[in-house]
Design a protein around this motif. Sequence first.
Motif, PDB file in Angstrom:
ATOM      1  N   ASP A 187       0.842  -1.198   0.000  1.00  0.00           N
ATOM      2  CA  ASP A 187       0.000   0.000   0.000  1.00  0.00           C
ATOM      3  C   ASP A 187       0.876   1.246   0.000  1.00  0.00           C
ATOM      4  OD1 ASP A 187      -2.833  -0.908   0.275  1.00  0.00           O
ATOM      5  OD2 ASP A 187      -2.045  -1.857   2.084  1.00  0.00           O
ATOM      6  N   ALA A 188       0.356   2.307  -0.605  1.00  0.00           N
ATOM      7  CA  ALA A 188       0.958   3.636  -0.475  1.00  0.00           C
ATOM      8  C   ALA A 188       0.152   4.370   0.586  1.00  0.00           C
ATOM      9  CB  ALA A 188       0.909   4.385  -1.795  1.00  0.00           C
ATOM     10  N   VAL A 189       0.807   4.780   1.660  1.00  0.00           N
ATOM     11  CA  VAL A 189       0.106   5.418   2.771  1.00  0.00           C
ATOM     12  C   VAL A 189       0.854   6.680   3.200  1.00  0.00           C
ATOM     13  CG1 VAL A 189      -0.809   3.217   3.575  1.00  0.00           C
ATOM     14  CG2 VAL A 189       1.337   4.072   4.524  1.00  0.00           C
ATOM     15  N   ALA A 190       0.196   7.461   4.039  1.00  0.00           N
ATOM     16  CA  ALA A 190       0.820   8.664   4.594  1.00  0.00           C
ATOM     17  C   ALA A 190       1.468   8.315   5.927  1.00  0.00           C
ATOM     18  CB  ALA A 190      -0.218   9.761   4.782  1.00  0.00           C
ATOM     19  N   ASP A 205       3.984  12.532   4.794  1.00  0.00           N
ATOM     20  CA  ASP A 205       4.757  12.196   3.598  1.00  0.00           C
ATOM     21  C   ASP A 205       4.391  10.789   3.123  1.00  0.00           C
ATOM     22  OD1 ASP A 205       6.074  14.574   3.533  1.00  0.00           O
ATOM     23  OD2 ASP A 205       8.042  13.809   4.132  1.00  0.00           O
ATOM     24  N   PRO A 206       4.441  10.553   1.794  1.00  0.00           N
ATOM     25  CA  PRO A 206       4.098   9.218   1.292  1.00  0.00           C
ATOM     26  C   PRO A 206       5.167   8.194   1.657  1.00  0.00           C
ATOM     27  CG  PRO A 206       4.928  10.599  -0.491  1.00  0.00           C
ATOM     28  CD  PRO A 206       4.778  11.490   0.704  1.00  0.00           C
ATOM     29  N   ILE A 207       4.723   7.009   2.059  1.00  0.00           N
ATOM     30  CA  ILE A 207       5.628   5.902   2.328  1.00  0.00           C
ATOM     31  C   ILE A 207       5.039   4.643   1.701  1.00  0.00           C
ATOM     32  CG2 ILE A 207       6.567   6.835   4.479  1.00  0.00           C
ATOM     33  CD1 ILE A 207       4.674   4.951   5.986  1.00  0.00           C
ATOM     34  N   LEU A 208       5.886   3.647   1.522  1.00  0.00           N
ATOM     35  CA  LEU A 208       5.442   2.348   1.037  1.00  0.00           C
ATOM     36  C   LEU A 208       5.235   1.443   2.238  1.00  0.00           C
ATOM     37  CD1 LEU A 208       5.032   0.544  -1.553  1.00  0.00           C
ATOM     38  CD2 LEU A 208       7.335  -0.290  -1.115  1.00  0.00           C
ATOM     39  N   SER A 209       4.035   0.908   2.365  1.00  0.00           N
ATOM     40  CA  SER A 209       3.716  -0.025   3.449  1.00  0.00           C
ATOM     41  C   SER A 209       3.629  -1.431   2.865  1.00  0.00           C
ATOM     42  CB  SER A 209       2.389   0.366   4.103  1.00  0.00           C
ATOM     43  OG  SER A 209       1.960  -0.641   4.994  1.00  0.00           O
ATOM     44  N   PRO A 221       2.332 -20.944   9.091  1.00  0.00           N
ATOM     45  CA  PRO A 221       2.782 -19.547   9.247  1.00  0.00           C
ATOM     46  C   PRO A 221       3.887 -19.433  10.294  1.00  0.00           C
ATOM     47  CG  PRO A 221       0.697 -19.876  10.369  1.00  0.00           C
ATOM     48  CD  PRO A 221       0.961 -21.144   9.608  1.00  0.00           C
ATOM     49  N   ILE A 222       4.903 -18.642   9.970  1.00  0.00           N
ATOM     50  CA  ILE A 222       5.994 -18.445  10.928  1.00  0.00           C
ATOM     51  C   ILE A 222       6.243 -16.980  11.265  1.00  0.00           C
ATOM     52  CG2 ILE A 222       7.181 -20.586  10.337  1.00  0.00           C
ATOM     53  CD1 ILE A 222       9.086 -19.003   8.584  1.00  0.00           C
ATOM     54  N   GLU A 223       5.924 -16.075  10.340  1.00  0.00           N
ATOM     55  CA  GLU A 223       6.189 -14.649  10.612  1.00  0.00           C
ATOM     56  C   GLU A 223       5.106 -13.778  10.010  1.00  0.00           C
ATOM     57  OE1 GLU A 223       9.518 -11.110   9.699  1.00  0.00           O
ATOM     58  OE2 GLU A 223       9.467 -12.958   8.501  1.00  0.00           O
ATOM     59  N   TYR A 224       4.732 -12.746  10.767  1.00  0.00           N
ATOM     60  CA  TYR A 224       3.839 -11.683  10.299  1.00  0.00           C
ATOM     61  C   TYR A 224       4.672 -10.410  10.346  1.00  0.00           C
ATOM     62  CZ  TYR A 224      -0.485  -8.822  10.174  1.00  0.00           C
ATOM     63  OH  TYR A 224      -1.488  -7.940   9.846  1.00  0.00           O
ATOM     64  N   ASN A 225       4.958  -9.836   9.191  1.00  0.00           N
ATOM     65  CA  ASN A 225       5.913  -8.727   9.112  1.00  0.00           C
ATOM     66  C   ASN A 225       5.280  -7.479   8.509  1.00  0.00           C
ATOM     67  OD1 ASN A 225       7.962  -7.238   7.082  1.00  0.00           O
ATOM     68  ND2 ASN A 225       9.079  -7.871   8.903  1.00  0.00           N
ATOM     69  N   LEU A 226       5.536  -6.341   9.144  1.00  0.00           N
ATOM     70  CA  LEU A 226       5.115  -5.048   8.627  1.00  0.00           C
ATOM     71  C   LEU A 226       6.358  -4.226   8.316  1.00  0.00           C
ATOM     72  CD1 LEU A 226       2.358  -4.254  11.296  1.00  0.00           C
ATOM     73  CD2 LEU A 226       1.988  -5.097   8.968  1.00  0.00           C
ATOM     74  N   GLY A 227       6.425  -3.666   7.112  1.00  0.00           N
ATOM     75  CA  GLY A 227       7.565  -2.848   6.729  1.00  0.00           C
ATOM     76  C   GLY A 227       7.102  -1.502   6.212  1.00  0.00           C
ATOM     77  N   PHE A 228       7.751  -0.438   6.660  1.00  0.00           N
ATOM     78  CA  PHE A 228       7.413   0.925   6.227  1.00  0.00           C
ATOM     79  C   PHE A 228       8.666   1.555   5.618  1.00  0.00           C
ATOM     80  CE2 PHE A 228       4.718  -0.201   9.797  1.00  0.00           C
ATOM     81  CZ  PHE A 228       3.445   0.008   9.274  1.00  0.00           C
ATOM     82  N   TYR A 229       8.611   1.862   4.321  1.00  0.00           N
ATOM     83  CA  TYR A 229       9.768   2.330   3.573  1.00  0.00           C
ATOM     84  C   TYR A 229       9.594   3.793   3.164  1.00  0.00           C
ATOM     85  CZ  TYR A 229      10.670  -2.690   2.713  1.00  0.00           C
ATOM     86  OH  TYR A 229      10.895  -4.029   2.836  1.00  0.00           O
ATOM     87  N   ARG A 230      10.679   4.570   3.251  1.00  0.00           N
ATOM     88  CA  ARG A 230      10.662   5.912   2.653  1.00  0.00           C
ATOM     89  C   ARG A 230      10.439   5.771   1.157  1.00  0.00           C
ATOM     90  NH1 ARG A 230      15.609   8.042   5.123  1.00  0.00           N
ATOM     91  NH2 ARG A 230      16.383   8.020   3.002  1.00  0.00           N
ATOM     92  N   ALA A 231       9.497   6.533   0.629  1.00  0.00           N
ATOM     93  CA  ALA A 231       9.093   6.366  -0.764  1.00  0.00           C
ATOM     94  C   ALA A 231      10.229   6.604  -1.742  1.00  0.00           C
ATOM     95  CB  ALA A 231       7.913   7.290  -1.080  1.00  0.00           C
ATOM     96  N   GLU A 232      11.111   7.567  -1.423  1.00  0.00           N
ATOM     97  CA  GLU A 232      12.167   7.892  -2.384  1.00  0.00           C
ATOM     98  C   GLU A 232      13.309   6.890  -2.354  1.00  0.00           C
ATOM     99  OE1 GLU A 232      13.684   9.876   1.358  1.00  0.00           O
ATOM    100  OE2 GLU A 232      11.737   9.616   0.392  1.00  0.00           O
TER     101      GLU A 232
END
Length: 244
Positions: A187-190, A205-209, A221-232
């Motif tokens: 997702d693209a989120v703020a 600012d926009p980030i990649l979720s 299932p072994i892992e549930y992972n959330l990652g938040f990346y700087r868009a640039e």
Amino acid sequence: MNLKIDHKSPVPLHIQAENLLRELIKQPEYIEGKMLPNEIELAKRLAISRSTLRLAINKLVYEELLIRKKGIGTKVASTKFSSKSKNWLSFSQEMKNRGIEVKNFELHVSWVVPDKAITKFFAVDEDQKLLKLERLRGKKDDPFVYFTSYFHPRIGLTGDEDFKRPLYEILETDYHVVADLSQEEIDAVAANKFIADKLEINIGDPILSRKRFVFDQSGKPIEYNLGFYRAESFTYTVESRRDY
């Protein structure tokens, strides 16, 4: 590098400034994210107005060659990292393949009762405590991704592991659990305040979720992972092949 504007040239001043900046950011000392001199100093060196300089800077910001941060200044954009949906790799593997040394800016381990979506994914009781691993990661002085991982209790993680090691190496070598399949939601989120502070960006600012569900070779299932990346700093590439 000698920064000099030719005021007798028919080429507009902002175009000359733009061309000089393009050459400046190619210099070794500016590659990979160094801050530019502040606008007042740079405008004086070029003997042009700040408004003229801003025209040049704005063009390079638009082209994603420069990044302007409110209250901080303007810096050279780091090379974007790309992740492909086919043959997925861990973050450490992705960076290793690019010859980039990963740095952990923050690393937190705790035992928590997660929300219902996570307990449902793992098919455990809603009051079951799970190991939570949070890491702010990037390269050198450039943190650009914040990860939060939860793990199924059957793996046997204690929280005392050296999580500076690659995560899936720990699972496979120490616990004989092989991460085999990854399902992802992008997702693209703020950015909220928490993530904005971590990634050194502005709120909104926009980030990649990226939400990643990881399974072992038997489909458990072994892992549930959330990652938040700087868009640039990050590009996600999807590769598909048509079925005939």
